[in-house]
Design an enzyme around this catalytic site. Sequence first.
Site, mmCIF file in Angstrom:
data_model
loop_
_atom_site.group_PDB
_atom_site.id
_atom_site.type_symbol
_atom_site.label_atom_id
_atom_site.label_comp_id
_atom_site.label_asym_id
_atom_site.label_seq_id
_atom_site.Cartn_x
_atom_site.Cartn_y
_atom_site.Cartn_z
ATOM 1 N N GLU A 78 0.865 -1.183 0.000
ATOM 2 C CA GLU A 78 0.000 0.000 0.000
ATOM 3 C C GLU A 78 0.897 1.227 0.000
ATOM 4 O OE1 GLU A 78 -2.694 0.645 3.348
ATOM 5 O OE2 GLU A 78 -3.749 2.146 2.153
ATOM 6 N N CYS B 91 -6.520 1.319 2.860
ATOM 7 C CA CYS B 91 -7.461 2.443 2.870
ATOM 8 C C CYS B 91 -7.356 3.312 1.621
ATOM 9 C CB CYS B 91 -7.239 3.288 4.111
ATOM 10 S SG CYS B 91 -7.686 2.434 5.621
ATOM 11 N N ASN C 27 -11.977 -3.227 0.566
ATOM 12 C CA ASN C 27 -10.797 -3.464 1.400
ATOM 13 C C ASN C 27 -11.175 -3.900 2.806
ATOM 14 O OD1 ASN C 27 -8.229 -3.269 2.719
ATOM 15 N ND2 ASN C 27 -8.830 -1.217 3.369
ATOM 16 N N GLU C 28 -11.540 -2.944 3.628
ATOM 17 C CA GLU C 28 -11.773 -3.252 5.046
ATOM 18 C C GLU C 28 -13.103 -2.617 5.420
ATOM 19 O OE1 GLU C 28 -9.459 -1.253 8.261
ATOM 20 O OE2 GLU C 28 -8.398 -3.167 8.334
#
Length: 662
Positions: free
Chosen positions: A46, A247, A384-385
């Site tokens: 990332e 993120c 993603n999350e």
Amino acid sequence: MKLRQMMLGLFLTLSGTVMAQDYTVTVQTQKPGAEVQPTMYGIFFEDINFAADGGLYAELVKNRSFEFTPDHLMGWHAFGKVEICNDGPFERNPHYARLSSMGHGDWWTGLENEGFFGIGVERDKEYRFSVYARVPEGGTQMLRVQLVEPYTQEEHQEFASVDIKVTSSEWQKYTAVLKSRKTVDKAHLRLFLCNDDGRSGSGVMDVEHVSLFPVDTWMGHENGMRKDLAQALADMKPGVFRFPGGCIVEGVTLENRYNWKNSVGPVENRPLNKNRWESTFTYRYYPDYFQSYGLGFFEFFQLSEEIGSEPLPVLNVGMACQFQNWNDESAHAPATEAGLKEYIDDCLDLIEFANGAVETKWGKVRADMGHPAPFHLKLLAIGNEQWDEYYFKRVKIVADAVRKAHPEIKIIGTSGPNAEGGEFDRGWEAMKRQKADLVDEHFYRPISWFKNEWERYDLYDRTGPKVFAGEYACHDRGKKWNHAGASIYEAAFITGIERNADIVHMATYAPLFSHVDGWQWRPDMIWFDNLRVAKSASYWVQALFAQNKGTNVLPVSQTNFPKKGEDGVLASAVWDKNQQEVIVKLANTFEQPKTVKIQLNGLKVISEARVIKLDLSQYDLENTVDNPHAIEPKEDKVEALGGSNVISLTLPAKSFYVYKIK
Ligand code: AHR
């Protein structure tokens, strides 16, 4: 009296021996079980901590296209007469700098770039400079390009220089190679507007996309990566490569999300995006943290191929970061097929970009970038999350559409940011309903959590999706360290991942990279400055698992398996059918050495064995760029095998051993 004391001492020693715990690890070598997935033990990239621009991406010029906002000269020091114009040759990066004469031979106009925390260059190495330039009023002007050491007592700041003649009133690309006479970790790039004779310029020159790369990049690619950092990844032998986040996939707002379509095609025209980590933590604030997308999806796929990893892109599901938009439904795209069309198309088009024939729209983009052969994409993470209904309703729509068009692609969903609890359970239930192929779990957790989870995957439901431990790390002491004391718990925990290879198909530590001058989050697996790299203790733990993952799990039973919350000796074993080796991994999290017996059932005699040892006993010790080799694995031959199928050993306190037995 003396004799009595001696007797007492002897009694205590003997009783100590009798009381000592027995750690016998029994491996059934003739019963290879579940396949260890080739995707096992991978990396997760990332762009956080200046991992891309200023990190893995080898570009040395910051704000090369003059697109940073609000100040288009961020990263540059302008002198003389410099103005920013916005009708340049690259539609999606329209700004450029106009350098005009100051009207006197001793007054100079030019620009100086500070790089990312300086520019790191090495003596006798070559650097490729390039620029798009024109002389809008005609004539000939010269651009003097210098590498300078701004803070020096020496006579000359400059230590590499080249002059480039700009003769056309049309935009053209000019290139030159500079050879550095010095090693400097925080150099600057200085540009002077000159006349033909090298005196201060009397005309005008426009410059755009000012770039400087080491000639010696990873695999020699011109739009390349830092060789030392890419090599560190390759050396691990990672099975899977998850990118581009994290993120940043979501963005603070949807407009700010990572848009893969902006990250492909000619680099000059990849539009800039603000990095989502620029302002996340005001105690470490980086107003100049942007994503040039120079390291984009083509480069990620290419790197995956070059380091032998399965590519695993993560795409946005129509949601901005939930942490930054708590319970705000309006921050996300409407949860309807029409509302999510753009995100569905992003997925379908990406599959075409990676795998499509060169005649297709996106397959052609890939081919034009130099890779007509497909990248063989097999995995796609959607979201993603994310958590709760916000996610569940959107992922269903996007995943159904992808599955319908591409049943061959495995879909990865997420169970959110927590590794347990209601939200996590709801996430798993939703992913089961969804028939996700894998569920991405994240756990940045303290030592106490790891000690409670020794049996985490032993107890998992075997009927649902497989597990992808997509982001995890042992965070100790308020997340501040990258030290041995935490890494031993990662090693011990991963033996549980390995024992359960039937259910855990992928695992990637996070975050991956961190610039020592520009981090937002720690611990991280690999630290670097402008010239050096330090592989953390966690890196070595990951590397030892990845390099020794074998092909099939071997059943292991052990005496004195630790209870929840306790320290212990943890073990796992695999068979490597290619190397014809039994590999046994042992981690001791105790503060004392332990006597361990490895019993290899099914073997008569062990004739040859090696052991790789990782000493994690000095709690606070960490590898740093100044001291990068403090913690490193060491290999030994195992002597005195004793003609049986047993290896007896003392496993030192806080150590991780990998036995390789022929
Ligand atoms: O790895 C850092 C961040 O942790 C990732 O961006 C996100 O997925 C998680 O919250």
